[in-house]
Design an enzyme around this catalytic site. Sequence first.
Site, short mmCIF file in Angstrom:
data_model
loop_
_atom_site.label_atom_id
_atom_site.label_comp_id
_atom_site.label_asym_id
_atom_site.label_seq_id
_atom_site.Cartn_x
_atom_site.Cartn_y
_atom_site.Cartn_z
N ARG A 61 0.82 -1.21 0.00
CA ARG A 61 0.00 0.00 0.00
C ARG A 61 0.85 1.27 0.00
O ARG A 61 0.46 2.30 -0.55
CB ARG A 61 -0.93 0.00 1.21
CG ARG A 61 -2.03 1.07 1.14
CD ARG A 61 -2.85 1.12 2.42
NE ARG A 61 -4.02 1.99 2.30
CZ ARG A 61 -4.68 2.48 3.32
NH1 ARG A 61 -4.32 2.17 4.56
NH2 ARG A 61 -5.72 3.27 3.14
N SER B 81 -7.18 7.06 -0.45
CA SER B 81 -6.99 5.62 -0.45
C SER B 81 -7.98 5.08 0.57
O SER B 81 -7.87 5.35 1.77
CB SER B 81 -5.56 5.25 -0.05
OG SER B 81 -5.41 3.84 0.03
N SER B 82 -8.98 4.35 0.10
CA SER B 82 -10.07 3.93 0.97
C SER B 82 -9.60 2.98 2.06
O SER B 82 -8.54 2.35 1.96
CB SER B 82 -11.17 3.25 0.15
OG SER B 82 -11.75 4.14 -0.78
N GLN B 83 -10.40 2.88 3.11
CA GLN B 83 -10.13 1.95 4.19
C GLN B 83 -10.09 0.53 3.62
O GLN B 83 -11.03 0.09 2.96
CB GLN B 83 -11.22 2.07 5.25
CG GLN B 83 -10.99 1.24 6.49
CD GLN B 83 -12.05 1.50 7.54
OE1 GLN B 83 -12.90 2.39 7.38
NE2 GLN B 83 -12.04 0.75 8.62
N PRO B 84 -9.01 -0.21 3.85
CA PRO B 84 -8.88 -1.54 3.23
C PRO B 84 -10.05 -2.48 3.52
O PRO B 84 -10.49 -3.21 2.63
CB PRO B 84 -7.56 -2.07 3.81
CG PRO B 84 -6.74 -0.83 4.00
CD PRO B 84 -7.73 0.20 4.48
#
Length: 384
Positions: free
Chosen positions: A30, A86-89
């Site tokens: 990431r 970057s969205s929450q995984p």
Amino acid sequence: MSSPADLLAILREKGAALGPWEDAVSSVRRELFLPDEIEVGDELVSRATAPARWLEVAYSDVSVTTQVNDGRPTGPDEYRLPTSSSSQPSVMLEMLSLLDVRATDRVLELGSGTGLNAAWLAHCVGSHRVVSVEIDPVIAEQAAKNTLAAGLSPLIVQGDGEQGRPTGAPYQRVIATYAVASIPYAWVEQTAAPHGRIVAPWGGSFFPYSYAVLDVRNGHAEGRFTGYPAFMRSRNPRPARGFLDDFLHHREAADSTTTGISPLRIAQDPDALFYVGLALPDAWHLPVPADDGSGEMTLWILADDQTSWASADYTPGRREYAVAQYGPRRLWDEAEAAYRTWDTLGRPSRDRAGLSVTAHGQWVWLDTPENGLSALTDPPGRRR
């Protein structure tokens, strides 16, 4: 917590929907998809000055803001609207689980962001099967660089996601990473039938917190709502947002009334918010609790066009609540009428509602045991 293995451990502990995506999470770093300065909540983290904290954030299950106000310079007192992230995984995994991707599927993604979601898809089905469209040319270019740095090469192009990507259609799976008030029919046209699927955060300004999970058959997409995602809104179009004072004006000229409907009851019930939101797709709500421990709360309703506003004040122990309204619309009256309609229907949960999309438009319906499907919003071509 500074490696893909650490993130994977966090997601396992949370019970996230890893499924076939576990190897992507552990293999795609990431950190390669994040800029040197990122925002987490109100915290600004610099890789140059706080490298350990930056890396910790990169491998935490948190959403990371990577752009505000479309990348333009922003003053210290200016409203900061997150415009890319970057969205929450764990949320990414939830959405990918709903998409139900198979190894042979071609996937169209709308909203590339950092490129991490496209990279996960490419890792699982192959880069040649993934196309991603990003409206911001700077973000699109960086997303392509990020995926290459990770050893992957999905096709990332600049364009208007509302138009999909006709070149390369049809796709078996279509996923949007931003919230839309209406499913573009282009997405339906470009989704392979009879086993195609569209997953998108859906809803108007009042309640944009649902996934629409739609299956495509014969030029018609239909499905249900689930989840409570919080995604950025589509830029095309995007309603105005700002500080509360940016939407309040002529407060001295507001009409004062009362209501027997508790504003707290509306604000705290996601099913109520969903059904009220069907009637107010072009207004947003903001609950503001008192900071004195009194339990009081004001529910603000603010029109996207900034011409109308309303407030309803909740006070514990009371059965009547003060209301103020200003502008050509009576927003509280609209919200109250929608709430009473929902109440008359028996306060159905959101999972009894569904969405249909055709070439003529979209409409929301309610699954009623007695009468089959009952339209909650106007089907195209029909006036009630």
